[in-house]
Design an enzyme around this catalytic site. Sequence first.
Site, PDB file in Angstrom:
ATOM      1  N   ASN A 147       0.841  -1.193   0.000  1.00 54.34           N
ATOM      2  CA  ASN A 147       0.000   0.000   0.000  1.00 54.34           C
ATOM      3  C   ASN A 147       0.876   1.243   0.000  1.00 54.34           C
ATOM      4  O   ASN A 147       1.843   1.324   0.765  1.00 54.34           O
ATOM      5  CB  ASN A 147      -0.881   0.021   1.251  1.00 54.34           C
ATOM      6  CG  ASN A 147      -1.764   1.261   1.310  1.00 54.34           C
ATOM      7  OD1 ASN A 147      -2.290   1.717   0.301  1.00 54.34           O
ATOM      8  ND2 ASN A 147      -1.923   1.818   2.501  1.00 54.34           N
ATOM      9  N   HIS A 149       1.225   5.258   0.762  1.00 51.62           N
ATOM     10  CA  HIS A 149       0.594   6.175   1.719  1.00 51.62           C
ATOM     11  C   HIS A 149       1.317   7.524   1.659  1.00 51.62           C
ATOM     12  O   HIS A 149       2.557   7.559   1.659  1.00 51.62           O
ATOM     13  CB  HIS A 149       0.687   5.577   3.133  1.00 51.62           C
ATOM     14  CG  HIS A 149       0.063   6.439   4.176  1.00 51.62           C
ATOM     15  ND1 HIS A 149      -1.304   6.508   4.360  1.00 51.62           N
ATOM     16  CD2 HIS A 149       0.617   7.295   5.074  1.00 51.62           C
ATOM     17  CE1 HIS A 149      -1.571   7.355   5.338  1.00 51.62           C
ATOM     18  NE2 HIS A 149      -0.416   7.850   5.782  1.00 51.62           N
ATOM     19  N   SER A 176       5.265   6.616   1.836  1.00 43.33           N
ATOM     20  CA  SER A 176       5.731   5.309   2.307  1.00 43.33           C
ATOM     21  C   SER A 176       5.073   4.221   1.490  1.00 43.33           C
ATOM     22  O   SER A 176       3.892   4.332   1.132  1.00 43.33           O
ATOM     23  CB  SER A 176       5.358   5.097   3.788  1.00 43.33           C
ATOM     24  OG  SER A 176       5.834   6.140   4.609  1.00 43.33           O
ATOM     25  N   ALA A 182      -3.186  -6.026   9.205  1.00 45.49           N
ATOM     26  CA  ALA A 182      -4.565  -5.828   9.667  1.00 45.49           C
ATOM     27  C   ALA A 182      -4.807  -4.438  10.243  1.00 45.49           C
ATOM     28  O   ALA A 182      -5.954  -4.058  10.473  1.00 45.49           O
ATOM     29  CB  ALA A 182      -4.929  -6.897  10.692  1.00 45.49           C
ATOM     30  N   GLY A 183      -3.746  -3.663  10.481  1.00 48.89           N
ATOM     31  CA  GLY A 183      -3.912  -2.356  11.092  1.00 48.89           C
ATOM     32  C   GLY A 183      -4.120  -1.254  10.065  1.00 48.89           C
ATOM     33  O   GLY A 183      -4.228  -1.500   8.866  1.00 48.89           O
ATOM     34  N   ASP A 185      -2.473   1.413   8.154  1.00 50.44           N
ATOM     35  CA  ASP A 185      -1.157   1.892   7.688  1.00 50.44           C
ATOM     36  C   ASP A 185      -0.048   1.516   8.667  1.00 50.44           C
ATOM     37  O   ASP A 185       0.860   2.318   8.928  1.00 50.44           O
ATOM     38  CB  ASP A 185      -1.204   3.420   7.476  1.00 50.44           C
ATOM     39  CG  ASP A 185      -2.260   3.808   6.453  1.00 50.44           C
ATOM     40  OD1 ASP A 185      -2.393   3.104   5.443  1.00 50.44           O
ATOM     41  OD2 ASP A 185      -2.952   4.825   6.675  1.00 50.44           O
TER      42      ASP A 185
HETATM   43  C1  GRF Z   1      -2.061   8.853  -3.156  1.00 50.89           C
HETATM   44  O1  GRF Z   1      -1.436   9.947  -2.522  1.00 50.89           O
HETATM   45  C2  GRF Z   1      -2.331   7.754  -2.188  1.00 50.89           C
HETATM   46  O2  GRF Z   1      -1.298   7.535  -1.299  1.00 50.89           O
HETATM   47  C3  GRF Z   1      -3.530   8.305  -1.493  1.00 50.89           C
HETATM   48  O3  GRF Z   1      -4.316   8.792  -2.554  1.00 50.89           O
HETATM   49  C4  GRF Z   1      -3.464   9.203  -3.601  1.00 50.89           C
HETATM   50  C5  GRF Z   1      -3.845   8.464  -4.845  1.00 50.89           C
HETATM   51  O4  GRF Z   1      -4.165   9.322  -5.868  1.00 50.89           O
HETATM   52  N1  GRF Z   1      -4.165   7.340  -0.647  1.00 50.89           N
HETATM   53  P1  GRF Z   1      -4.602   8.737  -7.289  1.00 50.89           P
HETATM   54  O5  GRF Z   1      -6.032   8.264  -7.168  1.00 50.89           O
HETATM   55  O6  GRF Z   1      -3.690   7.631  -7.658  1.00 50.89           O
HETATM   56  O7  GRF Z   1      -4.490   9.901  -8.240  1.00 50.89           O
END
Ligand code: GRF
Length: 244
Positions: A147, A149, A176, A182-183, A185
């Site tokens: 994922n 973030h 990151s 399971a948490g 982030d």
């Molecule tokens: C990224 O910054 C991601 O980490 C966050 O949302 C953004 C994604 O944007 N959760 P997009 O939909 O890929 O343009």
Amino acid sequence: MTARPHPPGPSDRGAPDGDPCGTGAGTGTGPTAPRPSTRRPGRIVVLASGAGSTLAALLAAHDDPAWGAHVVAVVSDRPGAGALDVARSAGVPTAVVAMADFPDRLAWDRALADAVGVFGPDLVVLAGFMRLVGPPLLESYAGRMLNTHPALLPAFPGAHAVRDALAHGVRVTGCSLIVVDAGVDSGPIVAQVPVPVLDDDDEASLHERIKVAERVMLVETVGRVARDGLTVEGRHARVGRRFR
Ligand code: GRF
């Protein structure tokens, strides 16, 4: 515990040209080692809820065989997500698993895992997916679900990471890439990139600069994971088969 995160997926059984995502050119030796030119790229399913700029970066990379991975499907929880249009424009299959179509959270979790499983991914990448994933996906893809973030975790987890970082007054934030657990982030960190906060930043301007860094980090790291594998031991994640 050392997780072997990229066992061949269902569609890989009996694949004649080597196993994707981590057991190929980077680690194979001897007469049976697959040649890079014949190794099948790792299969990636991307989960996305938003506009899809992060997905677009992955799709820009995936036609290059040297990258080592291929996006085989995009699954969204939002029927109107721009990411679905990005996928369709690239000729990538899509699926929508909307929470509203299921009687409860567990039913949605199961349907999401089923939708992903159809495509037999070696790696699942959450690129702007704005839901927590539940046990069905976590159990099927433990150690091979990543994922991205928009903050330097463990600072500022959750859905408003950029806003929270600005509100806290940090001078440096960033992005990151983590292994999903399971948490919220909270999984082991695979990669991080810092981004300075400017005096006149607002949430939108800062997030845009973070997303630029995020796209580079994601493409570079997912490619390395696809080519060399990922080893997870406790809180520590390392690209490559050998840990420490
Ligand atoms: C990224 O910054 C991601 O980490 C966050 O949302 C953004 C994604 O944007 N959760 P997009 O939909 O890929 O343009």
